[in-house]
Design a protein around this motif. Sequence first.
Motif, PDB file in Angstrom:
ATOM      1  N   ILE A 111       0.849  -1.192   0.000  1.00  0.00           N
ATOM      2  CA  ILE A 111       0.000   0.000   0.000  1.00  0.00           C
ATOM      3  C   ILE A 111       0.883   1.239   0.000  1.00  0.00           C
ATOM      4  CG2 ILE A 111      -1.830  -1.169   1.317  1.00  0.00           C
ATOM      5  CD1 ILE A 111      -0.975   0.772   3.682  1.00  0.00           C
ATOM      6  N   CYS A 112       0.274   2.387  -0.241  1.00  0.00           N
ATOM      7  CA  CYS A 112       0.953   3.670  -0.049  1.00  0.00           C
ATOM      8  C   CYS A 112      -0.097   4.699   0.358  1.00  0.00           C
ATOM      9  CB  CYS A 112       1.698   4.118  -1.312  1.00  0.00           C
ATOM     10  SG  CYS A 112       0.633   4.494  -2.717  1.00  0.00           S
ATOM     11  N   ALA A 113       0.296   5.629   1.192  1.00  0.00           N
ATOM     12  CA  ALA A 113      -0.620   6.676   1.629  1.00  0.00           C
ATOM     13  C   ALA A 113      -0.993   7.563   0.449  1.00  0.00           C
ATOM     14  CB  ALA A 113       0.028   7.515   2.724  1.00  0.00           C
ATOM     15  N   LEU A 114      -2.244   7.991   0.419  1.00  0.00           N
ATOM     16  CA  LEU A 114      -2.664   8.966  -0.582  1.00  0.00           C
ATOM     17  C   LEU A 114      -2.181  10.350  -0.169  1.00  0.00           C
ATOM     18  CD1 LEU A 114      -6.307   7.801  -1.379  1.00  0.00           C
ATOM     19  CD2 LEU A 114      -4.199   7.311  -2.637  1.00  0.00           C
ATOM     20  N   GLY A 115      -1.847  11.159  -1.155  1.00  0.00           N
ATOM     21  CA  GLY A 115      -1.299  12.477  -0.888  1.00  0.00           C
ATOM     22  C   GLY A 115      -2.283  13.380  -0.173  1.00  0.00           C
ATOM     23  N   GLY A 116      -1.895  13.860   1.007  1.00  0.00           N
ATOM     24  CA  GLY A 116      -2.768  14.696   1.801  1.00  0.00           C
ATOM     25  C   GLY A 116      -3.438  13.953   2.931  1.00  0.00           C
ATOM     26  N   SER A 117      -3.265  12.633   2.981  1.00  0.00           N
ATOM     27  CA  SER A 117      -3.901  11.836   4.024  1.00  0.00           C
ATOM     28  C   SER A 117      -3.290  12.126   5.395  1.00  0.00           C
ATOM     29  CB  SER A 117      -3.757  10.347   3.721  1.00  0.00           C
ATOM     30  OG  SER A 117      -4.272   9.556   4.789  1.00  0.00           O
ATOM     31  N   VAL A 118      -4.076  11.881   6.421  1.00  0.00           N
ATOM     32  CA  VAL A 118      -3.554  11.895   7.783  1.00  0.00           C
ATOM     33  C   VAL A 118      -2.913  10.547   8.065  1.00  0.00           C
ATOM     34  CG1 VAL A 118      -5.268  13.562   8.581  1.00  0.00           C
ATOM     35  CG2 VAL A 118      -5.770  11.112   8.744  1.00  0.00           C
ATOM     36  N   ALA A 119      -2.136  10.495   9.135  1.00  0.00           N
ATOM     37  CA  ALA A 119      -1.511   9.244   9.550  1.00  0.00           C
ATOM     38  C   ALA A 119      -2.514   8.369  10.293  1.00  0.00           C
ATOM     39  CB  ALA A 119      -0.319   9.552  10.447  1.00  0.00           C
ATOM     40  N   THR A 120      -2.184   7.112  10.401  1.00  0.00           N
ATOM     41  CA  THR A 120      -2.928   6.236  11.309  1.00  0.00           C
ATOM     42  C   THR A 120      -2.464   6.546  12.734  1.00  0.00           C
ATOM     43  OG1 THR A 120      -1.232   4.531  11.122  1.00  0.00           O
ATOM     44  CG2 THR A 120      -3.090   4.398   9.604  1.00  0.00           C
ATOM     45  N   PRO A 121      -3.195   6.078  13.739  1.00  0.00           N
ATOM     46  CA  PRO A 121      -2.642   6.132  15.101  1.00  0.00           C
ATOM     47  C   PRO A 121      -1.285   5.430  15.142  1.00  0.00           C
ATOM     48  CG  PRO A 121      -4.963   5.542  15.164  1.00  0.00           C
ATOM     49  CD  PRO A 121      -4.561   5.512  13.723  1.00  0.00           C
ATOM     50  N   TYR A 122      -0.512   5.695  16.197  1.00  0.00           N
ATOM     51  CA  TYR A 122       0.857   5.190  16.281  1.00  0.00           C
ATOM     52  C   TYR A 122       0.946   3.685  16.060  1.00  0.00           C
ATOM     53  CZ  TYR A 122       5.527   4.226  18.058  1.00  0.00           C
ATOM     54  OH  TYR A 122       6.815   3.796  18.191  1.00  0.00           O
ATOM     55  N   GLY A 123      -0.002   2.953  16.610  1.00  0.00           N
ATOM     56  CA  GLY A 123       0.038   1.503  16.477  1.00  0.00           C
ATOM     57  C   GLY A 123      -0.652   0.975  15.238  1.00  0.00           C
ATOM     58  N   GLY A 124      -1.127   1.870  14.371  1.00  0.00           N
ATOM     59  CA  GLY A 124      -1.839   1.459  13.173  1.00  0.00           C
ATOM     60  C   GLY A 124      -3.316   1.242  13.453  1.00  0.00           C
ATOM     61  N   ILE A 125      -4.056   0.795  12.422  1.00  0.00           N
ATOM     62  CA  ILE A 125      -5.490   0.515  12.524  1.00  0.00           C
ATOM     63  C   ILE A 125      -5.744  -0.911  12.071  1.00  0.00           C
ATOM     64  CG2 ILE A 125      -7.755   1.002  11.511  1.00  0.00           C
ATOM     65  CD1 ILE A 125      -6.977   3.896  11.288  1.00  0.00           C
ATOM     66  N   LYS A 126      -6.561  -1.614  12.847  1.00  0.00           N
ATOM     67  CA  LYS A 126      -6.978  -2.963  12.451  1.00  0.00           C
ATOM     68  C   LYS A 126      -8.487  -3.043  12.636  1.00  0.00           C
ATOM     69  CE  LYS A 126      -6.163  -7.883  13.362  1.00  0.00           C
ATOM     70  NZ  LYS A 126      -5.443  -8.863  14.213  1.00  0.00           N
ATOM     71  N   ALA A 127      -9.184  -3.414  11.559  1.00  0.00           N
ATOM     72  CA  ALA A 127     -10.647  -3.460  11.624  1.00  0.00           C
ATOM     73  C   ALA A 127     -11.183  -4.359  10.529  1.00  0.00           C
ATOM     74  CB  ALA A 127     -11.236  -2.058  11.487  1.00  0.00           C
ATOM     75  N   ASN A 128     -12.427  -4.738  10.674  1.00  0.00           N
ATOM     76  CA  ASN A 128     -13.115  -5.487   9.627  1.00  0.00           C
ATOM     77  C   ASN A 128     -13.181  -4.611   8.372  1.00  0.00           C
ATOM     78  OD1 ASN A 128     -16.344  -6.297   8.642  1.00  0.00           O
ATOM     79  ND2 ASN A 128     -14.728  -7.839   8.696  1.00  0.00           N
ATOM     80  N   VAL A 129     -13.008  -5.217   7.204  1.00  0.00           N
ATOM     81  CA  VAL A 129     -12.986  -4.456   5.954  1.00  0.00           C
ATOM     82  C   VAL A 129     -14.254  -4.747   5.152  1.00  0.00           C
ATOM     83  CG1 VAL A 129     -11.623  -6.236   4.789  1.00  0.00           C
ATOM     84  CG2 VAL A 129     -11.637  -3.926   3.889  1.00  0.00           C
ATOM     85  N   VAL A 130     -14.822  -3.693   4.568  1.00  0.00           N
ATOM     86  CA  VAL A 130     -16.047  -3.794   3.782  1.00  0.00           C
ATOM     87  C   VAL A 130     -15.767  -3.296   2.364  1.00  0.00           C
ATOM     88  CG1 VAL A 130     -18.443  -3.061   3.549  1.00  0.00           C
ATOM     89  CG2 VAL A 130     -17.457  -3.411   5.828  1.00  0.00           C
ATOM     90  N   GLU A 131     -16.027  -4.128   1.368  1.00  0.00           N
ATOM     91  CA  GLU A 131     -15.758  -3.766  -0.033  1.00  0.00           C
ATOM     92  C   GLU A 131     -16.948  -3.032  -0.638  1.00  0.00           C
ATOM     93  OE1 GLU A 131     -14.659  -5.856  -4.342  1.00  0.00           O
ATOM     94  OE2 GLU A 131     -14.660  -7.056  -2.494  1.00  0.00           O
ATOM     95  N   VAL A 132     -16.658  -1.934  -1.348  1.00  0.00           N
ATOM     96  CA  VAL A 132     -17.691  -1.197  -2.085  1.00  0.00           C
ATOM     97  C   VAL A 132     -17.160  -0.894  -3.477  1.00  0.00           C
ATOM     98  CG1 VAL A 132     -18.644  -0.155   0.006  1.00  0.00           C
ATOM     99  CG2 VAL A 132     -16.918   1.091  -1.314  1.00  0.00           C
ATOM    100  N   LYS A 133     -18.088  -0.604  -4.395  1.00  0.00           N
ATOM    101  CA  LYS A 133     -17.720  -0.270  -5.766  1.00  0.00           C
ATOM    102  C   LYS A 133     -17.931   1.210  -6.091  1.00  0.00           C
ATOM    103  CE  LYS A 133     -16.780  -4.532  -7.104  1.00  0.00           C
ATOM    104  NZ  LYS A 133     -15.416  -4.955  -7.485  1.00  0.00           N
ATOM    105  N   SER A 134     -18.751   1.889  -5.271  1.00  0.00           N
ATOM    106  CA  SER A 134     -19.085   3.275  -5.604  1.00  0.00           C
ATOM    107  C   SER A 134     -19.471   4.034  -4.353  1.00  0.00           C
ATOM    108  CB  SER A 134     -20.251   3.311  -6.595  1.00  0.00           C
ATOM    109  OG  SER A 134     -21.445   2.877  -5.962  1.00  0.00           O
ATOM    110  N   MET A 135     -19.596   5.354  -4.502  1.00  0.00           N
ATOM    111  CA  MET A 135     -20.061   6.193  -3.403  1.00  0.00           C
ATOM    112  C   MET A 135     -21.491   5.830  -3.032  1.00  0.00           C
ATOM    113  SD  MET A 135     -17.426   7.999  -2.773  1.00  0.00           S
ATOM    114  CE  MET A 135     -15.932   8.594  -3.572  1.00  0.00           C
TER     115      MET A 135
END
Length: 461
Positions: A111-135
């Motif tokens: 992966i790579c951060a998108l330009g302008g993004s904020v950082a994750t918390p120091y320890g990172g983020i771990k969560a269930n992931v939900v796939e979407v195709k559109s807004m």
Amino acid sequence: MKKTIYLLCLFIVTAVSAQKTDEEQLKSIYTAALTEGKAYDWLNYLSNQVGGRLSGSVQAQQAVDYTKLQLDELGLDKVWLQPVMVPKWNRGLPEFAYFETDPGITTNVPICALGGSVATPYGGIKANVVEVKSMDDLAILGKQRLEGRIVFFNRPMDPANISTFESYSGCVDQRYSGAAEAAKYGAVGIIVRSMNLRLDDYPHTGSMSYGDLAVDKRIPAAAISTNAADLLSISLRLNPDVNFYFKQNCEQLEDVQSYNVIGEIKGSTYPDEIMVVGGHLDSWDLGDGSHDDGAGCVQSMEVLHLLKKTGYKPKRTLRVVLFMNEENGLRGGNEYAAVAKKKKETHVFALESDSGGFTPRGFSFDCSEENLAKIQAWKPLFEPYLIHMFVKGHSGADIGPLKNDKMVLAGLRPDSQRYFDHHHAENDTFEHVNKRELELGAASMASLVYLVDTYGIVGTK
């Protein structure tokens, strides 16, 4: 008296015969580009000695210094730096990510951060992931399904379009606005499929925006490679309870001063009518920005070099402008237009190269039908060089702020099939630029500039 008349006639005939036809002038431009061009060497230095040129970085300033020096050495009438305040965003330490299909069973993904993004918390983020195709999918799922989760935007670029830029436009909204929209439903982060038609392991960065979202509501956003996106999608189909972990260390700092780099040849007949040719000097930081947009910058510089080399003296004032901060702010283009308006300068034509250094196919024009018809009449002159595309369309982001009802805006249109293989990614590097293709693009630009300057546009002198 007869002798005087004879000598005068002889002078006129000699002067006329000494003038090149349009075919001869274009031939001399292409020959000079292919045998005495400087663009490839300039790009070699920008790519391999300076490298990625993120706005506000040390490398961006090195690029400013280098290109100004090269324009000075061309012997132009004037070269100067135009100050502009630009954003300064730092990627920080490399990003890290994996997805977990069962406790302790993980697969690392690029992966790579998108330009302008904020950082994750120091320890990172771990969560269930939900796939979407559109807004629209966000609204359908709602806060109940998205709160506390990571949203995975996985709408690919459409492979059916011949114009890959059309495919890019069809899915870039998820990268640019995805975080702002997902945050409204309580998501804690987003992962976006890279804007790339090829299946590979390179994540592609790019600008994103939080809109008017409060700083404390902003969520981290990253791009994932196309191979990894497909793998994650398949894993989710087998197990909807997949967790995703990512950590990134980016930060947004205070704006800093940078510069547009400008060189000028004063017009011999209509000095108050200004023609611009340019590209953007900044790039993303993952590769060295050879195609996006080092190629466009050196091609634009080469236009002035080729016209001087072939002995052509422009009737109108010709400027090369290397714009700063196209990638994450467009500050350079906006500043140039604002200064031009303040000085009441008259711009009649602007040409941008920001589609890579691939084989040129033609140009797209943002102008009146009358001017398009006039320009299309020159099409036969380009046919020996396999340039065939003269169409209405987008010109370029940096010259867009100059637009008015009278002038002509144009964009160089190279073959686009390979462009998004490299766009905003680690593999946008010098070895992927073909010398002849780069030179042919510069020659095509110089030829168009010559013709516009020679014959003017509708409404000019």
